[in-house]
Design a protein around this motif. Structure first.
Motif, PDB file in Angstrom:
ATOM      1  N   LYS A 369      -2.516  -7.175  -5.359  1.00 30.79           N
ATOM      2  CA  LYS A 369      -2.225  -7.275  -3.933  1.00 30.79           C
ATOM      3  C   LYS A 369      -3.184  -6.369  -3.176  1.00 30.79           C
ATOM      4  O   LYS A 369      -3.666  -5.380  -3.715  1.00 30.79           O
ATOM      5  CB  LYS A 369      -0.788  -6.845  -3.640  1.00 30.79           C
ATOM      6  CG  LYS A 369       0.279  -7.776  -4.175  1.00 30.79           C
ATOM      7  CD  LYS A 369       1.660  -7.278  -3.771  1.00 30.79           C
ATOM      8  CE  LYS A 369       2.748  -8.217  -4.268  1.00 30.79           C
ATOM      9  NZ  LYS A 369       4.095  -7.722  -3.874  1.00 30.79           N
ATOM     10  N   GLN A 370      -3.445  -6.705  -1.917  1.00 32.88           N
ATOM     11  CA  GLN A 370      -4.303  -5.858  -1.097  1.00 32.88           C
ATOM     12  C   GLN A 370      -3.550  -4.582  -0.709  1.00 32.88           C
ATOM     13  O   GLN A 370      -2.320  -4.534  -0.683  1.00 32.88           O
ATOM     14  CB  GLN A 370      -4.755  -6.612   0.155  1.00 32.88           C
ATOM     15  CG  GLN A 370      -5.741  -7.727  -0.138  1.00 32.88           C
ATOM     16  CD  GLN A 370      -6.275  -8.382   1.131  1.00 32.88           C
ATOM     17  OE1 GLN A 370      -6.211  -9.582   1.303  1.00 32.88           O
ATOM     18  NE2 GLN A 370      -6.802  -7.558   2.036  1.00 32.88           N
ATOM     19  N   LEU A 371      -4.308  -3.537  -0.403  1.00 35.51           N
ATOM     20  CA  LEU A 371      -3.703  -2.252  -0.054  1.00 35.51           C
ATOM     21  C   LEU A 371      -2.770  -2.359   1.148  1.00 35.51           C
ATOM     22  O   LEU A 371      -1.751  -1.672   1.215  1.00 35.51           O
ATOM     23  CB  LEU A 371      -4.812  -1.223   0.225  1.00 35.51           C
ATOM     24  CG  LEU A 371      -5.483  -0.606  -1.002  1.00 35.51           C
ATOM     25  CD1 LEU A 371      -6.738   0.162  -0.606  1.00 35.51           C
ATOM     26  CD2 LEU A 371      -4.509   0.317  -1.732  1.00 35.51           C
ATOM     27  N   SER A 372      -3.121  -3.203   2.085  1.00 30.51           N
ATOM     28  CA  SER A 372      -2.291  -3.351   3.285  1.00 30.51           C
ATOM     29  C   SER A 372      -0.915  -3.920   2.972  1.00 30.51           C
ATOM     30  O   SER A 372       0.021  -3.771   3.755  1.00 30.51           O
ATOM     31  CB  SER A 372      -3.003  -4.247   4.307  1.00 30.51           C
ATOM     32  OG  SER A 372      -3.273  -5.525   3.740  1.00 30.51           O
ATOM     33  N   GLN A 373      -0.779  -4.568   1.802  1.00 27.91           N
ATOM     34  CA  GLN A 373       0.503  -5.149   1.417  1.00 27.91           C
ATOM     35  C   GLN A 373       1.359  -4.191   0.599  1.00 27.91           C
ATOM     36  O   GLN A 373       2.534  -4.474   0.358  1.00 27.91           O
ATOM     37  CB  GLN A 373       0.265  -6.434   0.612  1.00 27.91           C
ATOM     38  CG  GLN A 373      -0.462  -7.526   1.387  1.00 27.91           C
ATOM     39  CD  GLN A 373      -0.817  -8.716   0.504  1.00 27.91           C
ATOM     40  OE1 GLN A 373      -1.318  -8.552  -0.606  1.00 27.91           O
ATOM     41  NE2 GLN A 373      -0.538  -9.919   1.007  1.00 27.91           N
ATOM     42  N   LEU A 374       0.762  -3.085   0.153  1.00 21.90           N
ATOM     43  CA  LEU A 374       1.481  -2.134  -0.695  1.00 21.90           C
ATOM     44  C   LEU A 374       2.090  -1.027   0.164  1.00 21.90           C
ATOM     45  O   LEU A 374       1.747   0.152   0.062  1.00 21.90           O
ATOM     46  CB  LEU A 374       0.540  -1.554  -1.746  1.00 21.90           C
ATOM     47  CG  LEU A 374      -0.028  -2.561  -2.747  1.00 21.90           C
ATOM     48  CD1 LEU A 374      -1.042  -1.908  -3.661  1.00 21.90           C
ATOM     49  CD2 LEU A 374       1.103  -3.186  -3.573  1.00 21.90           C
ATOM     50  N   CYS A 375       3.002  -1.421   1.037  1.00 21.05           N
ATOM     51  CA  CYS A 375       3.688  -0.492   1.929  1.00 21.05           C
ATOM     52  C   CYS A 375       5.186  -0.828   1.929  1.00 21.05           C
ATOM     53  O   CYS A 375       5.578  -1.969   1.682  1.00 21.05           O
ATOM     54  CB  CYS A 375       3.153  -0.574   3.354  1.00 21.05           C
ATOM     55  SG  CYS A 375       1.397  -0.149   3.529  1.00 21.05           S
ATOM     56  N   SER A 376       5.993   0.187   2.201  1.00 22.71           N
ATOM     57  CA  SER A 376       7.435  -0.019   2.308  1.00 22.71           C
ATOM     58  C   SER A 376       7.973   0.842   3.438  1.00 22.71           C
ATOM     59  O   SER A 376       7.352   1.822   3.834  1.00 22.71           O
ATOM     60  CB  SER A 376       8.135   0.335   0.985  1.00 22.71           C
ATOM     61  OG  SER A 376       7.994   1.719   0.707  1.00 22.71           O
TER      62      SER A 376
END
Length: 436
Positions: A369-376
C-alpha cells in the motif's frame, strides 16, 4: 559487579518501545527484511557490545582473545597455530559455567541476538559455535572470532555466503579489530570486499599490527608505513583509523624491541575497549536510529515505485510490462533522485538499484500500500511516526542518556586495581588478566 542502573534499564526499555511502535510496523508493511536481510530483534537492542576480530589467517586473532581473557594454559583456551586453525565463527560470551553451544542451538534460541543467522543456512550454522564462560570482562562485552581471510580460496568453497555473514556481524559490531601480521600485509580480493562492506563503519575500525616484537624496530617502522600504504586505497576517509602496534599474547616481548611502546599501545587499546563498553546505550540508540533511517528510505522508494506505476498504467496497458519497465530503468522515472528531495535523506544512504529488481521479483507490487494509505485515527500515519522518531524521539533519548552519564554499573577497565608494587609497575598496563 554492580547491577545496571535504573537509568540504564529505563533507556533500554524506552528504546525497545520506540522500535516496536514506530520502526517495526514500517519494516513489516514494506518487507524491509527481505531487501536487506537485516532483521533487528529485541536481543540485538539489549545485547552487550560486540567486538569483531577480522584479518588474514594466523595473524593472532584467537591468541589475542586468549590474552585479553587470560585463557592461555587453561582448558578453555582457544586453539591456535601457524596454519589456518579457525574455520568457524566463534562467539565468546558470558555464562555461569564453561560450555560449548552448537550454532543450530544458538540460532534456535530467540532470546539471543544470533537467531537471525538461521537464514544463512545449515552449512553456516555448522560453522558457528558459541562458548560460554564465567568472566568479568564477558559480563560487559562479547567477542567474535572469525575464519581467517584466505585470498586464494574461492567463495563457493566455504560452503556458505561468506560476505553476507561478515556483513551481518559488521553491521552489529561496536568495535572491529582488523588484525595483521608484519609479515602478511598482502591485500587481495576478500580483504578489499570486506573494506567495501565496512563503508560507513570507519569509526568502529581499529587496525592491529600484531606480533610487533617479531621484527626489529627499523623493520617495524617500514611495516607500519607499508600497512598505511596498503590500506589507503581501501579506507576512503579523511581521518585514518587508529593503529595499535604490539604483541597481544602473554609471552615476554623479544629483546631489543620497543617494549615501552608496546605496553603503552596495549593500555590505549584497553581504554578504547572500555570506552565502547561505557558508551553501550549511546551506541544502541545510534544503531537503532541508523536502522530507522534505512527503513524510512526503503519505504519512500517503494512508495515512489507505486506512485509511478499507478500514474503510468493506462486503460489498455499491460500491468506487468509497465512495472517491469519501471524496475529495469528507475532513473528514467527519477525514482531515486526524487527521494533525495525528502528531509534527512542522503545520497550515500540510498540502497543499490539492482537490489530492487530481485525485491520486486519476489514481492509483487500489489502486495504493498502507498504511505498515504497507512494511517489510522488512533495511531496516526506510519511515515509521520517514523520521522518523529528519527528527528526528535531518538535524539532526545540520546541527550537524556548523555546528560545523566548512564553507566551499566561495572568498574571501568582502566581503573581496575593494580596488585603489583614498585616503580616497575608504572610501565605496565592496568590489565589484571596479563600474566606477569
Amino acid at each position: 559487579m554492580a547491577e545496571p542502573s535504573a537509568e540504564f534499564s529505563g533507556a533500554v526499555k524506552k528504546l525497545l518501545n520506540i522500535y516496536h511502535t514506530a520502526i517495526k510496523p514500517m519494516e513489516q508493511a514494506f518487507k524491509y527484511n527481505e531487501l536487506r536481510q537485516h532483521e533487528v530483534s529485541d536481543g540485538e537492542i539489549t545485547s552487550k557490545p560486540m567486538v569483531l576480530l577480522l584479518g588474514p589467517w594466523s595473524v593472532g586473532k584467537s591468541s589475542m582473545i586468549n590474552y585479553l581473557l587470560g585463557l592461555h594454559g587453561t582448558p578453555q583456551e582457544l586453539y591456535t597455530g601457524a596454519e589456518p586453525t579457525t574455520s568457524e565463527y566463534t562467539v565468546i560470551m558470558h555464562g555461569e559455567k564453561f560450555r560449548t553451544i552448537e550454532g543450530i542451538v544458538m540460532a534456535a534460541d530467540s532470546s539471543r541476538s544470533f537467531s537471525p543467522l538461521e537464514k544463512f543456512g545449515q552449512g553456516f550454522l555448522e560453522r558457528l559455535v558459541g562458548i560460554e564462560m564465567p568472566h568479568k570482562l564477558l559480563e560487559r562485552v562479547t567477542f567474535v572470532d572469525t575464519p581467517g581471510i584466505i585470498e586464494n580460496r574461492k567463495q563457493q568453497e566455504r560452503g556458505y555466503p561468506y560476505n553476507e555473514v561478515c556483513q551481518w556481524f559488521i553491521d552489529r559490531a561496536d568495535l572491529i579489530f582488523l588484525v595483521f601480521d608484519p609479515t602478511k600485509l598482502d591485500v587481495g580480493g576478500e580483504l578489499e570486499m570486506l573494506f567495501r562492506q565496512m563503508k560507513g563503519r570507519e569509526s568502529q575500525i581499529r587496525l592491529i599490527l600484531n606480533k610487533a616484537d617479531s621484527v626489529s624496530t627499523q623493520d617495524l617502522m617500514r611495516v607500519y608505513g607499508a600497512l598505511f600504504w596498503s590500506m589507503a586505497p581501501l579506507i576512503n576517509v579523511t581521518e585514518s583509523p587508529r593503529v595499535y602496534v604490539s604483541s597481544f599474547w602473554p609471552q615476554e616481548y623479544a629483546t631489543d624491541t620497543s617494549r615501552k611502546l608496546f605496553m603503552k599501545e596495549e593500555t590505549s587499546l584497553l581504554e578504547d575497549l572500555n570506552q565502547v563498553i561505557e558508551n553501550q546505550i549511546e551506541n544502541k540508540i545510534a544503531f537503532t536510529r541508523q536502522h530507522a533511517i534505512r527503513v524510512r528510505i526503503h519505504a519512500l522508494l517503494v512508495d515512489r515505485y507505486l506512485q509511478t506505476y499507478h500514474s503510468k498504467l493506462g486503460w489498455f496497458g499491460d500491468p506487468h510490462e509497465v512495472f517491469q519497465d519501471i524496475v529495469n530503468d528507475p532513473d528514467k522515472y527519477y525514482i531515486f533522485k526524487s527521494i533525495l528531495a525528502k528531509t534527512n535523506v542522503s545520497k550515500f544512504d540510498l540502497p543499490d538499484k539492482e537490489a530492487y529488481k530481485d525485491f520486486f521479483g519476489v514481492n509483487p507490487v500489489s502486495s504493498f500500500k502507498q504511505l498515504s494509505q497507512l494511517c489510522s485515527w488512533t495511531g496516526g500515519c506510519l511515515l509521520e511516526k517514523m520521522e518523529r522518531v528519527i528527528s526528535h524521539e531518538l535524539p532526545a533519548l540520546l541527550n537524556t542518556v548523555s546528560s545523566s552519564t548512564v553507566k551499566a554499573g561495572p568498574t571501568p577497565l582502566n581503573s581496575l586495581p593494580d596488585t603489583c608494587e614498585g616503580p616497575e609497575c608504572e610501565e605496565k598496563p592496568k590489565n589484571r588478566w596479563r600474566r606477569q
